[in-house]
Design an enzyme around this catalytic site. Structure first.
Site, PDB file in Angstrom:
ATOM      1  N   HIS A   1      -5.418  -1.165  -0.735  1.00 14.13           N
ATOM      2  CA  HIS A   1      -4.100  -1.112  -1.536  1.00 14.13           C
ATOM      3  C   HIS A   1      -3.794   0.492  -1.028  1.00 14.13           C
ATOM      4  CE1 HIS A   1      -1.933   0.181  -5.280  1.00 14.13           C
ATOM      5  NE2 HIS A   1      -2.176  -1.298  -5.683  1.00 14.13           N
TER       6      HIS A   1
ATOM      7  N   ASP B   1     -13.548   1.791  -4.189  1.00 13.91           N
ATOM      8  CA  ASP B   1     -12.219   1.448  -5.365  1.00 13.91           C
ATOM      9  C   ASP B   1     -12.671   0.350  -6.096  1.00 13.91           C
ATOM     10  OD1 ASP B   1      -9.902   0.500  -6.289  1.00 13.91           O
ATOM     11  OD2 ASP B   1      -8.702   0.662  -4.495  1.00 13.91           O
TER      12      ASP B   1
ATOM     13  N   GLN C   1     -10.356  -3.938  -8.704  1.00 10.03           N
ATOM     14  CA  GLN C   1     -10.297  -5.323  -8.735  1.00 10.03           C
ATOM     15  C   GLN C   1     -11.789  -5.944  -8.914  1.00 10.03           C
ATOM     16  OE1 GLN C   1      -7.407  -7.081  -8.828  1.00 10.03           O
ATOM     17  NE2 GLN C   1      -6.367  -5.397  -8.362  1.00 10.03           N
TER      18      GLN C   1
ATOM     19  N   LYS D   1      -6.885  -2.988 -15.947  1.00  4.01           N
ATOM     20  CA  LYS D   1      -7.222  -4.169 -15.078  1.00  4.01           C
ATOM     21  C   LYS D   1      -8.556  -4.879 -15.583  1.00  4.01           C
ATOM     22  CE  LYS D   1      -5.140  -2.337 -10.752  1.00  4.01           C
ATOM     23  NZ  LYS D   1      -4.042  -3.048 -10.657  1.00  4.01           N
TER      24      LYS D   1
ATOM     25  N   CYS E   1       1.269  -3.994  -2.735  1.00  4.01           N
ATOM     26  CA  CYS E   1       0.941  -2.702  -2.140  1.00  4.01           C
ATOM     27  C   CYS E   1      -0.198  -2.577  -1.414  1.00  4.01           C
ATOM     28  CB  CYS E   1       0.397  -2.002  -3.458  1.00  4.01           C
ATOM     29  SG  CYS E   1       1.695  -1.678  -4.652  1.00  4.01           S
TER      30      CYS E   1
HETATM   31  N1  PLP Z   1      -6.725  -0.335  -5.789  1.00  2.00           N
HETATM   32  C1  PLP Z   1      -6.534  -1.434  -5.899  1.00  2.00           C
HETATM   33  C2  PLP Z   1      -7.532  -2.430  -5.155  1.00  2.00           C
HETATM   34  C3  PLP Z   1      -5.736  -2.093  -6.701  1.00  2.00           C
HETATM   35  O1  PLP Z   1      -5.555  -3.388  -6.923  1.00  2.00           O
HETATM   36  C4  PLP Z   1      -4.857  -1.058  -7.529  1.00  2.00           C
HETATM   37  C5  PLP Z   1      -3.710  -1.713  -8.392  1.00  2.00           C
HETATM   38  O2  PLP Z   1      -3.364  -2.482  -8.284  1.00  2.00           O
HETATM   39  C6  PLP Z   1      -5.094   0.083  -7.450  1.00  2.00           C
HETATM   40  C7  PLP Z   1      -6.135   0.657  -6.647  1.00  2.00           C
HETATM   41  C8  PLP Z   1      -4.441   1.285  -8.214  1.00  2.00           C
HETATM   42  O3  PLP Z   1      -4.715   1.051  -9.591  1.00  2.00           O
HETATM   43  P1  PLP Z   1      -3.866   1.878 -10.726  1.00  2.00           P
HETATM   44  O4  PLP Z   1      -2.402   1.432 -10.402  1.00  2.00           O
HETATM   45  O5  PLP Z   1      -4.505   1.601 -11.782  1.00  2.00           O
HETATM   46  O6  PLP Z   1      -3.942   3.401 -10.418  1.00  2.00           O
END
Ligand code: PLP
Length: 421
Positions: free
Chosen positions: A138, A215, A218, A241, A379
């Protein structure tokens, strides 16, 4: 209804009937009566819906214990601190963190990556050093490393994926070297659902001497991948999430690493003493929580963690897996629909395109029928570019989705197709 669609109701792991209704009824936004047209919410990868218990926990904090934390001596302040620190303990237990002090509250995974990039990595790298990420990331797990590379002269390398959308482990290994200072990898792709073989990635990265950031945006609500147990050095999650509130998340870090890191932001609550000639900082996690934190958010996230436990993590994973299988099977047999990516292990997320119809038109028409699915690059532009797409339609499943939701989606897609034929 096709034979394929009839067959799926017998999948034993799939929540149906009373069980599904019981789960759904806990989400105020989803429990409108059939005559109002129940919303089909298929965008939990972006943000999930909140169950009543999370909303109640937050309201309870505001109406019965609202005060700042770590500061006051009066009863309310003690209650607020107890709730906030209680939430930290629940999250430490979910993550199986060896120490509760390793759990740092942040706004979400985005802030977690930025914190680690600036506070851990930036002082440790320079020209000749490398940061290794993957093409599955992302933008939140891309841009902060691009920034730190730009600031320090370090090089950002990106491991490739296969045509199916799996991490190309061979390419990953070929890019790992003694120059690699940090590997940052998502546990699950938010765009195509690829589950990354974390155990191998962590082992290889450590063998090369690199620190590993995982990370978990998800993955935290979709199974027990246990990155901490697998030896990750940092692991981040986003509350919104995983049925919790927005604006709250956690970065877990090994205590020895957190203890060596300079603060990310300065302010109140992260100091022991401030003098005219200097400052003594507090220890982690306070060191990284400058200012008044998102107390209600932390309390809500703590309750969301309990909610996940009440659902039964194994049953939830089995339900989502079965639902995803239904979705894959139905979309594969839907003429004119092409699923994007076919990773070996996929969790909770599926991307597809409809030949001859712009993805945005599909999503807009589905919205008119009360079906929420995401459209765009999610993203993850480098990943979509590699897959030859600029935008896909993305369905992501959660506890409250059932095969009736898939039926509504397919009926919606059939209507979209009729319009564009
Ligand atoms: N990493 C992944 C894989 C994501 O799907 C997302 C958000 O969709 C993020 C990071 C960023 O998360 P946040 O917007 O809650 O900071």
């Amino acid at each position: 209804m096709s034979e394929v669609r009839q067959a799926r109701t017998s999948a034993p792991a799939l929540w149906t009937g009373a069980r599904l209704e019981e789960v759904r009824s806990q989400f105020p936004l989803l429990s409108a009566s059939e005559s109002d047209g129940r919303l089909v919410y298929f965008d939990s990868a972006s943000t999930s819906q909140r169950p009543r218990c999370v909303l109640d926990a937050m309201e309870d904090y505001y109406t019965r214990a609202n005060a700042n934390v770590h500061r006051g001596l009066y009863g309310l302040a003690v209650d607020a601190t107890r709730l906030y620190e209680g939430a930290r303990k629940k999250i430490a237990s979910l993550l199986r963190a060896p120490r509760v002090e390793e759990v740092v509250f942040v706004r979400g995974v985005t802030e977690a990556v930025n914190l680690v990039a600036q506070s851990y990595l930036r002082p440790r790298v320079g020209p000749g050093d490398e940061i290794l990420i993957t093409l599955l990331e992302h933008h939140s797990n891309f841009v902060p490393w691009q920034i730190v590379a730009e600031q320090t002269g370090a090089t950002l390398r990106v491991a490739a994926i296969t045509d199916q959308g799996d991490l190309d482990l061979e390419d990953f290994r070929s890019k790992l070297s003694s120059r690699t200072r940090l590997v940052s990898v998502t546990a699950t792709s938010n765009a195509i659902g690829t589950v990354v073989p974390l155990a191998e990635v962590i082992e290889d990265a450590h063998a090369a001497g690199a620190t590993v950031f995982v990370d978990g945006a998800q993955s935290a609500a979709h199974g027990d991948l246990d990155p901490v147990g697998l030896g990750a050095d940092f692991y981040a999650i986003s509350g919104h999430k995983m049925y919790g509130p927005t604006g709250i998340g956690v970065v877990w870090g090994r205590f020895d690493l957190l203890s060596e890191m300079p603060p990310y932001q300065g302010g109140g609550d992260m100091i022991r003493e401030v003098r005219l000639d200097g400052v003594d900082f507090a220890a982690p996690p306070q060191l990284f929580e400058a200012g008044t934190p998102n107390i209600a958010g932390a309390v809500g996230l703590g309750r969301a963690v309990e909610f996940l436990e009440e659902l039964g993590p194994q049953a939830l994973v089995a339900h989502e897996k079965a639902l995803l299988e239904v979705l894959v099977r139905d979309l594969e047999s839907f003429e004119g629909v092409r699923i994007v990516g076919s990773p070996t292990h996929r969790a909770s997320v599926l991307s597809f395109v409809m030949e001859g119809v712009h993805a945005q038109d599909v999503a807009t028409l589905l919205d008119h029928e009360g079906i929420c699915i995401r459209v765009g690059h999610h993203c993850a532009q480098p990943l979509l570019h590699r897959l030859g797409e600029t935008a896909t339609l993305r369905v992501s499943v959660a506890a409250f989705n059932g095969s009736d939701d898939v039926d509504r989606l397919l009926q919606g897609l059939e209507r979209v197709q009729r319009i564009f034929r």
